[in-house]
Design a protein around this motif. Sequence first.
Motif, PDB file in Angstrom:
ATOM      1  N   ASP A 324       0.845  -1.200   0.000  1.00 62.74           N
ATOM      2  CA  ASP A 324       0.000   0.000   0.000  1.00 62.74           C
ATOM      3  C   ASP A 324       0.877   1.245   0.000  1.00 62.74           C
ATOM      4  OD1 ASP A 324       0.177   1.072   3.027  1.00 62.74           O
ATOM      5  OD2 ASP A 324       0.129  -1.122   3.039  1.00 62.74           O
ATOM      6  N   TYR A 325       0.278   2.358  -0.447  1.00 67.03           N
ATOM      7  CA  TYR A 325       1.022   3.592  -0.627  1.00 67.03           C
ATOM      8  C   TYR A 325       1.483   4.208   0.692  1.00 67.03           C
ATOM      9  CZ  TYR A 325       2.392   8.122  -2.506  1.00 67.03           C
ATOM     10  OH  TYR A 325       3.091   9.247  -2.857  1.00 67.03           O
ATOM     11  N   ALA A 326       0.677   4.072   1.733  1.00 61.84           N
ATOM     12  CA  ALA A 326       1.031   4.656   3.035  1.00 61.84           C
ATOM     13  C   ALA A 326       2.332   4.043   3.564  1.00 61.84           C
ATOM     14  CB  ALA A 326      -0.108   4.446   4.027  1.00 61.84           C
ATOM     15  N   THR A 327       2.418   2.730   3.478  1.00 65.80           N
ATOM     16  CA  THR A 327       3.644   2.053   3.930  1.00 65.80           C
ATOM     17  C   THR A 327       4.828   2.465   3.055  1.00 65.80           C
ATOM     18  OG1 THR A 327       2.335   0.150   4.661  1.00 65.80           O
ATOM     19  CG2 THR A 327       4.705  -0.195   4.405  1.00 65.80           C
ATOM     20  N   HIS A 328       4.574   2.566   1.770  1.00 62.37           N
ATOM     21  CA  HIS A 328       5.636   2.972   0.852  1.00 62.37           C
ATOM     22  C   HIS A 328       6.140   4.370   1.184  1.00 62.37           C
ATOM     23  CE1 HIS A 328       7.937   3.748  -2.743  1.00 62.37           C
ATOM     24  NE2 HIS A 328       7.133   4.745  -3.089  1.00 62.37           N
ATOM     25  N   ARG A 329       5.228   5.305   1.467  1.00 63.54           N
ATOM     26  CA  ARG A 329       5.634   6.674   1.792  1.00 63.54           C
ATOM     27  C   ARG A 329       6.483   6.691   3.049  1.00 63.54           C
ATOM     28  NH1 ARG A 329       7.134   9.745  -1.011  1.00 63.54           N
ATOM     29  NH2 ARG A 329       6.916  11.432   0.499  1.00 63.54           N
ATOM     30  N   SER A 330       6.143   5.876   4.016  1.00 59.65           N
ATOM     31  CA  SER A 330       6.929   5.791   5.249  1.00 59.65           C
ATOM     32  C   SER A 330       8.337   5.282   4.947  1.00 59.65           C
ATOM     33  CB  SER A 330       6.226   4.860   6.242  1.00 59.65           C
ATOM     34  OG  SER A 330       7.005   4.695   7.411  1.00 59.65           O
ATOM     35  N   ASN A 331       8.426   4.264   4.097  1.00 61.48           N
ATOM     36  CA  ASN A 331       9.734   3.733   3.693  1.00 61.48           C
ATOM     37  C   ASN A 331      10.541   4.789   2.944  1.00 61.48           C
ATOM     38  OD1 ASN A 331       9.046   1.203   4.741  1.00 61.48           O
ATOM     39  ND2 ASN A 331       8.321   0.421   2.764  1.00 61.48           N
ATOM     40  N   ALA A 332       9.860   5.515   2.058  1.00 61.24           N
ATOM     41  CA  ALA A 332      10.530   6.523   1.242  1.00 61.24           C
ATOM     42  C   ALA A 332      11.057   7.677   2.094  1.00 61.24           C
ATOM     43  CB  ALA A 332       9.576   7.046   0.174  1.00 61.24           C
ATOM     44  N   ARG A 333      10.282   8.073   3.097  1.00 59.18           N
ATOM     45  CA  ARG A 333      10.725   9.186   3.963  1.00 59.18           C
ATOM     46  C   ARG A 333      12.004   8.825   4.704  1.00 59.18           C
ATOM     47  NH1 ARG A 333       5.093  10.221   4.614  1.00 59.18           N
ATOM     48  NH2 ARG A 333       4.970   8.785   6.380  1.00 59.18           N
ATOM     49  N   ARG A 334      12.093   7.591   5.166  1.00 64.92           N
ATOM     50  CA  ARG A 334      13.309   7.164   5.871  1.00 64.92           C
ATOM     51  C   ARG A 334      14.513   7.189   4.927  1.00 64.92           C
ATOM     52  NH1 ARG A 334      10.021   3.004   7.606  1.00 64.92           N
ATOM     53  NH2 ARG A 334      11.293   1.434   6.526  1.00 64.92           N
ATOM     54  N   TYR A 335      14.309   6.751   3.709  1.00 67.30           N
ATOM     55  CA  TYR A 335      15.411   6.719   2.736  1.00 67.30           C
ATOM     56  C   TYR A 335      15.826   8.138   2.346  1.00 67.30           C
ATOM     57  CZ  TYR A 335      18.033   5.793  -1.546  1.00 67.30           C
ATOM     58  OH  TYR A 335      19.007   5.749  -2.512  1.00 67.30           O
ATOM     59  N   GLN A 336      14.846   9.018   2.116  1.00 66.68           N
ATOM     60  CA  GLN A 336      15.162  10.392   1.732  1.00 66.68           C
ATOM     61  C   GLN A 336      15.868  11.143   2.852  1.00 66.68           C
ATOM     62  OE1 GLN A 336      11.273  11.681   0.564  1.00 66.68           O
ATOM     63  NE2 GLN A 336      11.341  10.524  -1.377  1.00 66.68           N
ATOM     64  N   ALA A 337      15.475  10.840   4.089  1.00 67.31           N
ATOM     65  CA  ALA A 337      16.139  11.469   5.240  1.00 67.31           C
ATOM     66  C   ALA A 337      17.603  11.073   5.285  1.00 67.31           C
ATOM     67  CB  ALA A 337      15.434  11.074   6.532  1.00 67.31           C
ATOM     68  N   GLU A 338      17.884   9.809   4.969  1.00 69.61           N
ATOM     69  CA  GLU A 338      19.260   9.338   4.979  1.00 69.61           C
ATOM     70  C   GLU A 338      20.049   9.938   3.826  1.00 69.61           C
ATOM     71  OE1 GLU A 338      22.565   7.427   6.506  1.00 69.61           O
ATOM     72  OE2 GLU A 338      20.587   7.861   7.388  1.00 69.61           O
ATOM     73  N   LEU A 339      19.399  10.121   2.655  1.00 68.57           N
ATOM     74  CA  LEU A 339      20.054  10.809   1.542  1.00 68.57           C
ATOM     75  C   LEU A 339      20.463  12.212   1.953  1.00 68.57           C
ATOM     76  CD1 LEU A 339      17.823   9.831  -1.556  1.00 68.57           C
ATOM     77  CD2 LEU A 339      20.186   9.140  -1.168  1.00 68.57           C
ATOM     78  N   ASN A 340      19.533  12.919   2.609  1.00 70.21           N
ATOM     79  CA  ASN A 340      19.830  14.292   3.056  1.00 70.21           C
ATOM     80  C   ASN A 340      20.958  14.300   4.086  1.00 70.21           C
ATOM     81  OD1 ASN A 340      17.817  15.364   1.405  1.00 70.21           O
ATOM     82  ND2 ASN A 340      16.241  15.171   2.985  1.00 70.21           N
ATOM     83  N   ARG A 341      20.917  13.331   5.004  1.00 74.41           N
ATOM     84  CA  ARG A 341      21.929  13.292   6.039  1.00 74.41           C
ATOM     85  C   ARG A 341      23.321  13.071   5.434  1.00 74.41           C
ATOM     86  NH1 ARG A 341      24.877  10.219   9.393  1.00 74.41           N
ATOM     87  NH2 ARG A 341      24.415   8.283   8.299  1.00 74.41           N
ATOM     88  N   ARG A 342      23.370  12.271   4.365  1.00 73.09           N
ATOM     89  CA  ARG A 342      24.643  11.980   3.709  1.00 73.09           C
ATOM     90  C   ARG A 342      24.985  13.015   2.633  1.00 73.09           C
ATOM     91  NH1 ARG A 342      25.551   5.484   3.353  1.00 73.09           N
ATOM     92  NH2 ARG A 342      24.361   4.881   5.211  1.00 73.09           N
TER      93      ARG A 342
END
Length: 345
Positions: A324-342
């Motif tokens: 489902d999209y909600a779970t996907h968005r949660s996964n994506a936010r974690r990945y994007q946060a790590e991209l920003n951190r790096r």
Amino acid sequence: MKFIIKKLNLKKRWWIIAIALLGLIFILLIYGIVYISKKYVGEEQWVYVDRDYNEAEFRDSLINRLGQPFGEKVYDLWNIMGGELSSSCGAYKIDSGLSVIDVCHKILNNHQTPVKVVFNNVRTMEQLAKKVSKNMRFNDVDFLRACDSILLSEGFVKEEFPVIFFPDSYEFYWTTSAESVVKKMLAHYCNYWSADRREKAKSMELSPAEVSVVASIVEEETNKKDERPLVARLYLNRIKQGMKLQADPTVKFALGDFSLRRITLKHLYVESPYNTYINKGLPPGPIRIVNKATLDDVLNAPEHKYIYMCAKEDFSGYHNFAEDYATHRSNARRYQAELNRRNIK
């Protein structure tokens, strides 16, 4: 009496001359044996005899490759034995320890050494053409022309040309034509697509070329071979549901920039039939040349209900999957946060 003595002296002189001639012949024979038995002691070399060479160019090539005097000895012997450039055209691997006569025999009798044609990690036909022609007499333009000539007549459209090539190591003679290479690759393609595999593709409502397109996206999405069957089924699920594929690798291909590490909003609207964010369905052709193993991953993809995926934030190379999209968005936010951190742009 004087006549007899004179006759004996004449006979003696002839014997002396005969012995001298035999001695000279023996010396020449020994010299010839030593000459043709001279060993090549350098590093492994390849000698190329091009049909466009003249004899001076051929001689210079031998000397440049094999050194002086060995290369010159090979040329002289080849010439003495009636060598013809038209029948000696080819590529010959010369190993240390081969004698002048060994090398001459190779070239004189056109005993070519097969050359290796190796390609992998190829995304475009232009890249493929450069890799295939690297060790061949023909060039990349010849190869692309051969693809046009042969594959169009076999019913492939240009966007589908990559489907017939499988990454591997092949052997050809240096003088093999581009047309013959393409025909051999096409034969490999036809052998792979057995009746059983064609039936599997048909059951998915896909053509063999479309299976290659899906496989190309799968390979670009993940380097993890054990994950490819899951990714393959995800895209098959999207196709079945009539969803846009929205695959980031297709955007990279559309932009022609394979170095992109982060696809942002500005990239998603590039006008291209390969952009699966704005076009529904499969791209018109593969976005890379795929391995046979990945084609099998698509054909044998295990059933699941995932329709979303996002790279894991641990940068392991694996993905988080979601139904489902909600779970996907949660996964994506974690990945994007790590991209920003790096600080990855």
